[in-house]
Design a protein around this motif. Structure first.
Motif, short mmCIF file in Angstrom:
data_model
loop_
_atom_site.label_atom_id
_atom_site.label_comp_id
_atom_site.label_asym_id
_atom_site.label_seq_id
_atom_site.Cartn_x
_atom_site.Cartn_y
_atom_site.Cartn_z
N PRO A 169 0.81 -1.21 0.00
CA PRO A 169 0.00 0.00 0.00
C PRO A 169 0.85 1.27 0.00
CG PRO A 169 0.06 -0.91 2.20
CD PRO A 169 0.79 -1.88 1.32
N VAL A 170 0.26 2.32 -0.53
CA VAL A 170 0.87 3.65 -0.58
C VAL A 170 -0.18 4.65 -0.15
CG1 VAL A 170 1.93 5.40 -2.06
CG2 VAL A 170 2.48 2.98 -2.40
N TYR A 171 0.25 5.68 0.57
CA TYR A 171 -0.65 6.74 1.03
C TYR A 171 -0.42 8.02 0.23
CZ TYR A 171 -2.26 10.69 3.86
OH TYR A 171 -2.86 11.85 4.28
N LEU A 172 -1.51 8.68 -0.15
CA LEU A 172 -1.45 9.97 -0.83
C LEU A 172 -2.40 10.93 -0.12
CD1 LEU A 172 -0.18 11.44 -3.31
CD2 LEU A 172 -2.30 10.89 -4.54
N GLY A 173 -1.84 11.97 0.51
CA GLY A 173 -2.65 12.98 1.18
C GLY A 173 -2.85 14.19 0.27
N VAL A 174 -4.10 14.63 0.15
CA VAL A 174 -4.44 15.70 -0.79
C VAL A 174 -5.22 16.79 -0.06
CG1 VAL A 174 -5.50 16.29 -2.99
CG2 VAL A 174 -4.66 13.95 -2.61
N PRO A 175 -4.64 17.98 0.15
CA PRO A 175 -5.43 19.08 0.71
C PRO A 175 -6.69 19.30 -0.12
CG PRO A 175 -3.12 19.65 0.74
CD PRO A 175 -3.23 18.36 -0.03
N THR A 176 -7.80 19.47 0.55
CA THR A 176 -9.09 19.44 -0.13
C THR A 176 -9.24 20.51 -1.20
OG1 THR A 176 -11.48 19.45 0.26
CG2 THR A 176 -10.16 20.87 1.67
N ASP A 177 -8.61 21.66 -1.03
CA ASP A 177 -8.76 22.73 -2.03
C ASP A 177 -8.09 22.37 -3.35
OD1 ASP A 177 -6.56 22.97 -0.22
OD2 ASP A 177 -6.06 24.93 -1.04
N PHE A 178 -7.16 21.41 -3.34
CA PHE A 178 -6.52 21.02 -4.60
C PHE A 178 -7.48 20.22 -5.48
CE2 PHE A 178 -2.08 20.85 -2.39
CZ PHE A 178 -2.12 22.23 -2.23
N LEU A 179 -8.49 19.61 -4.88
CA LEU A 179 -9.43 18.80 -5.67
C LEU A 179 -10.34 19.66 -6.54
CD1 LEU A 179 -10.45 16.12 -3.02
CD2 LEU A 179 -8.86 15.83 -4.94
N SER A 180 -10.67 20.83 -6.08
CA SER A 180 -11.54 21.72 -6.87
C SER A 180 -10.76 22.73 -7.69
CB SER A 180 -12.52 22.45 -5.95
OG SER A 180 -11.82 23.15 -4.93
N ALA A 181 -9.45 22.80 -7.47
CA ALA A 181 -8.61 23.75 -8.22
C ALA A 181 -8.51 23.31 -9.67
CB ALA A 181 -7.22 23.83 -7.60
N GLU A 182 -8.37 24.29 -10.59
CA GLU A 182 -8.16 23.97 -12.00
C GLU A 182 -6.68 23.67 -12.23
OE1 GLU A 182 -9.69 26.83 -14.69
OE2 GLU A 182 -11.78 26.42 -14.19
N VAL A 183 -6.43 22.58 -12.91
CA VAL A 183 -5.06 22.16 -13.20
C VAL A 183 -4.96 21.84 -14.68
CG1 VAL A 183 -4.65 21.25 -10.88
CG2 VAL A 183 -5.59 19.75 -12.64
N GLY A 184 -3.75 21.82 -15.19
CA GLY A 184 -3.53 21.53 -16.59
C GLY A 184 -3.80 20.08 -16.92
N THR A 185 -4.00 19.82 -18.20
CA THR A 185 -4.26 18.45 -18.66
C THR A 185 -3.11 17.92 -19.51
OG1 THR A 185 -5.44 19.31 -20.60
CG2 THR A 185 -6.75 18.77 -18.64
N ASP A 186 -1.92 18.52 -19.35
CA ASP A 186 -0.77 18.04 -20.09
C ASP A 186 -0.50 16.58 -19.74
OD1 ASP A 186 -0.46 20.54 -21.16
OD2 ASP A 186 0.96 21.20 -19.61
#
Length: 555
Positions: A169-186
């Protein structure tokens, strides 16, 4: 899949959409999780674009289900949970995945980055001082995403690491505001495949020399061999050197049960343990010789040991090999068997092992007739494509030691970490990751850990049959207290009417007494049905010789 969002058409997407697309690139079509205020963006993205997101009733069940999915399919299992207490609820299940080598990615949200103040606990809703640190002891690695632009790359990296041998197993922590932020699709930059040591020709020659001179060889194959897909190579190796094949709990189903050199019982029986004692060379494939299989290393070190393992340290930590063949089990064994001469099946050895397997079955019948009935019915009734998922309970212990698993990934058992309550939620994932029905065998105590997941099974119409063996308490602990000369205390349980409980969730259920003909008839009906069902069996079994109080070897 839904329509592409306006942001995606403009060359951007939300972090949640990007997260799920990266997972889709790794073949992830099913995710298990529980929604919370901090991770709802993932649910919204899944509603629009997929994958299937199966909502469970407790975060621990999400990781168990992801683990069951991974064990049944060999693919990446993914659990998405929320912040703080939601993440903490997964730790027991994540530890089991680590101990059993299951490729599971735990994605947990964290408090918004805008509210985090380094080194200061502010009291934000669900805040922890260091959420990532909670996971470090039970994962291969853990990352906290530092920025929205890093989310896709770290998701890809985490998925690759979970799937890389040795898996885990691997853990990935994601601050919640990053989920709704717009990011590139490169597109993600290509990542080189993980490289592992491969055995040298000189090491291979040494192994060939050891095996060519062996008079009483033994093959000991574990979960690493199964995860590598090395069953055919293990079978051929056994034929080339004339060796019985003993499999660990994690290696059950590796070779066909009708292979003439397959051993159908565990080394915890003296009859089988003699194979170890007599062997002049042991070939260990994908195993670390853990305490549960070696009776806490009371088994003497082998006369000579040839070890095949992707991890050098793992191969050497308990019994030191005389020859270490480092690398993926399937690839290494393919080279090894190519260097060994072909030979006919040894009819004398085959006859000896057939007699041994019959002796094992007679020992089970003498030890616990009800266990013999359970094993016989499962042999007769389980469809070939079923996945059997056992819990840490007395019936599960009998299955772990003596069930004749008919194919790789046809059996899951939580003896890696020994987590009670694994079976039912793991079966939810196995039902979606496998090729057929999942059959969970658990006790009344373990089932109550996750009985709320009946709602999940009903809502998702999962092909799961629960065989719930009800002895009114913790049967193994009763045995331990009686064995110590103590009266029962704290081990008897007030349990519900399990049939009424299941039916209250809309799940078909029935009850039988014991594992006789009525059990066989009912189980036949239930495994052929659509959707979930629960078969309660009123029975109390004695523990098998595989349980530590009954080990015949002591240090």
């Amino acid at each position: 899949m839904g329509t592409i969002s306006a942001a995606a058409e403009a060359g951007t997407s939300t972090g949640a959409e990007r997260l799920l697309r990266v997972l889709a690139g790794h073949g992830v079509h099913t995710v298990f999780g529980l929604p919370g205020v901090h991770n709802l963006a993932v649910w919204e993205a899944a509603r629009e674009h997929g994958p299937r997101l199966v909502g469970v009733r407790h975060e621990q069940a999400a990781v168990y289900a992801a683990d069951g999915y991974a064990r049944a399919s060999g693919r990446l299992g993914v659990a998405v949970v929320t912040t703080g207490p939601g993440a903490a609820n997964t730790l027991g299940a994540t530890g089991e995945a680590m101990a059993s080598g299951s490729p599971v990615l735990v994605v947990a949200t964290d408090i918004p980055s805008s509210l985090r103040r380094p080194g200061v606990y502010r009291g934000v809703l669900h805040e922890t001082r260091d959420q990532r640190a909670m996971f470090l002891p039970v994962v291969k690695d853990a990352w906290q995403v530092p920025g929205a632009a890093d989310l896709a790359g770290l998701t890809d990296r985490a998925a690759r690491l979970a799937l890389a041998a040795p898996r885990g197993p691997v853990y990935l922590g994601v601050p919640t505001d990053f989920l709704s932020a717009e990011v590139g699709t490169d597109p993600l930059p290509p990542v080189a495949a993980a490289e592992h040591d491969e055995c040298s020709d000189a090491d291979l020659d040494r192994a060939v020399a050891e095996l060519s001179s062996a008079r009483r060889p033994l093959v000991w194959a574990g979960g690493g061999a199964l995860r590598s897909g090395a069953g055919a190579e293990v079978a051929v190796l056994a034929e080339r050197i004339g060796a019985p094949v003993v499999t660990t709990y994690g290696g059950r189903g590796l070779i066909p049960v009708d292979h003439p050199y397959a051993v159908h019982g565990p080394v915890h029986l003296p009859e089988v343990g003699r194979l170890w004692d007599e062997a002049d060379v042991v070939v260990a494939v994908g195993t670390d010789f853990d305490g549960m299989m070696t009776q806490n290393w009371a088994m003497p070190a082998p006369q000579r040991l040839v070890s095949v393992n992707v991890d050098r340290a793992d191969a050497s930590k308990n019994y030191r090999p005389d020859v270490l063949l480092a690398g993926d089990a399937r690839r290494v064994l393919a080279r090894l068997v190519a260097a060994l001469p072909e030979r006919e099946i040894d009819s004398d050895l085959a006859e000896r092992l057939a007699a041994l397997n019959a002796e094992v079955r007679k020992a089970v019948l003498a030890e616990e007739p009800q266990a013999a009935q359970l094993l016989d019915v499962l042999d007769a009734v389980l469809p070939p494509d079923a996945v059997l998922v056992a819990d840490m309970c007395i019936p599960g212990y009998w299955l772990g030691g003596f069930h004749r698993v008919r194919r790789p990934r046809g059996f899951a058992y939580p003896v890696g970490w020994g987590t009670l309550g694994f079976s039912f939620p793991a079966a939810l994932g196995a039902a979606l990751g496998g090729t057929g029905r999942a059959v969970s065998v658990c006790g009344d105590g373990g089932f109550l850990f996750a009985c709320g997941e009946l709602a999940t099974a009903a809502q998702e119409r999962l092909p799961v049959t629960v065989v719930l063996v009800d002895d009114g308490g913790y049967g193994m602990l009763r045995f331990d207290q009686a064995n110590a000369g103590h009266p029962y205390f704290g081990v008897d349980l007030h349990t519900p009417d399990f049939v009424a409980l299941a039916r209250a969730f809309g799940v078909d259920a029935a009850v039988v007494d014991g594992f006789g003909s009525e059990f066989a008839v009912r189980l036949t009906e239930f495994v052929a049905a659509d959707g979930p069902n629960v078969l309660v069996v009123r029975a109390a079994l004695t523990p098998p010789p595989t349980t530590s109080p009954r080990w015949y070897r002591r240090r």
